[in-house]
Design an enzyme around this catalytic site. Structure first.
Site, PDB file in Angstrom:
ATOM      1  CG  HIS A  92      -0.340  -0.130   2.514  1.00 33.05           C
ATOM      2  ND1 HIS A  92       0.085  -1.341   3.032  1.00 33.05           N
ATOM      3  CD2 HIS A  92      -0.027   0.793   3.455  1.00 33.05           C
ATOM      4  CE1 HIS A  92       0.605  -1.153   4.228  1.00 33.05           C
ATOM      5  NE2 HIS A  92       0.563   0.127   4.505  1.00 33.05           N
TER       6      HIS A  92
ATOM      7  NE  ARG B  87      -0.023  -0.001  10.943  1.00 35.49           N
ATOM      8  CZ  ARG B  87       1.223   0.277  10.540  1.00 35.49           C
ATOM      9  NH1 ARG B  87       1.429   0.943   9.426  1.00 35.49           N
ATOM     10  NH2 ARG B  87       2.254  -0.114  11.256  1.00 35.49           N
TER      11      ARG B  87
END
Ligand code: SIN
Length: 298
Positions: free
Chosen positions: A274, A289
């Site tokens: 990503h 996260r």
């Protein structure tokens, strides 16, 4: 393996695929409440098939974010070197503008407060996370999207000969350039897998990884942390990795998420890379996260 080949989930989710092979938006599920087992199983099936799933405008509290993640596995510390937020050791807060020094090794990218280039999370440890779940807290008025790339599709698009050769190779992943200085400054070291991390010894992972749940094969090198391929001349290693990095993020393998506040993105870290799109200037962007404990890649 496709959804139809797996046993059918007993819960019918509202799923909208977002590109050829990767990404799906799941609508109609409220992640702020305790999910029942059937819903968890249904989300898991879509997640395994689409690599990354998105839930719009959930606005989860930190506790709800942790609880949702824990339905899919064991939470890791927020980050092996940078740790978690106060009172929530499993929650890693990503705010590139507040952490220029932390991301300084990314050069211009960090000085523009833009974010990180293509990578797979924490591959510089023996057992990188299997998954990560992002919670969008502050989103810039425009820009700051995140892209994910499907590393199963990327591998499958290579010639059988090259796939066969790559499957024989081992790569070294090294977190020292990125996080060595921060670890040296951290009192008492970092923490991962319940152990104190006092140094970041490079680790070895196969260049082609087999997914432990689906059996799919994926490319498993990334420009964030892979330093070189073992057994090759440095020039050969650099050439091969450069080719793989370009190939592995071709547009047909990529899905791009345009954030709105409160969105949740949940991805399979074993088969994806990503990257944040660094086009939001000085605007604030804060994302939290939580990651799930992973297996040793093989
Ligand atoms: C990450 O690299 O794990 C976070 C990506 C993002 O900030 O969108």
């Amino acid at each position: 393996m496709t959804l139809t080949e797996r046993s059918r989930p007993s819960v019918d989710l509202d799923v909208r695929p977002l590109s050829g092979t990767i990404g799906a938006e799941i609508a109609g599920v409220d992640l702020s409440v305790e999910l029942d087992d059937d819903t968890v199983a249904a989300i898991r099936r879509v997640w395994l098939e689409r690599r990354v799933v998105f839930f719009r405008s959930q606005h989860l509290t930190t506790e709800q974010h942790e609880r949702f993640a824990s339905r899919f596995g064991e939470l890791t510390p927020g980050h092996p070197v940078l740790g978690g937020v106060e009172g929530h050791p499993s929650v890693f807060e990503i705010d590139y503008s507040a952490s220029r020094e932390v991301y300084a090794h990314y050069g211009d990218v960090a000085t523009r407060s833009a974010g990180l280039d293509w990578h797979t999370d924490v591959t510089f440890v023996e057992r990188p996370p299997s998954a990560s779940i992002l919670n969008a807290v502050v989103i810039p008025p425009s820009g700051g999207d995140t892209m994910w790339s499907d590393q199963v599709a990327a591998l499958a698009a290579l010639s059988p000969s090259l796939q066969g050769y790559l499957a024989t190779l081992t790569a070294v992943h090294d977190g020292r350039a990125a996080f060595g200085a921060q670890l040296a400054r951290r009192d008492g070291g970092g923490e991962w897998e319940g152990e104190v991390l006092s140094s970041l010894e490079p680790v070895r992972h196969p260049v082609v990884r087999v997914h432990p749940e689906t059996g799919e094969r994926a490319l498993f090198v990334n420009p964030g942390f892979t330093s070189h391929v073992e057994g090759l001349h440095p020039d050969e290693s650099a050439m091969l990795l450069s080719f793989l990095y370009t190939h592995s993020v071709r547009p047909e393998f990529v899905v791009r998420h345009h954030w709105t506040p409160g969105d949740i993105a949940f991805w399979d870290n074993r088969v994806t890379q990503h990257s944040v799109v660094g086009d939001y200037g000085d605007a604030r962007r804060v994302i939290q996260r939580v990651s799930l404990r992973g297996e040793r890649p093989h």
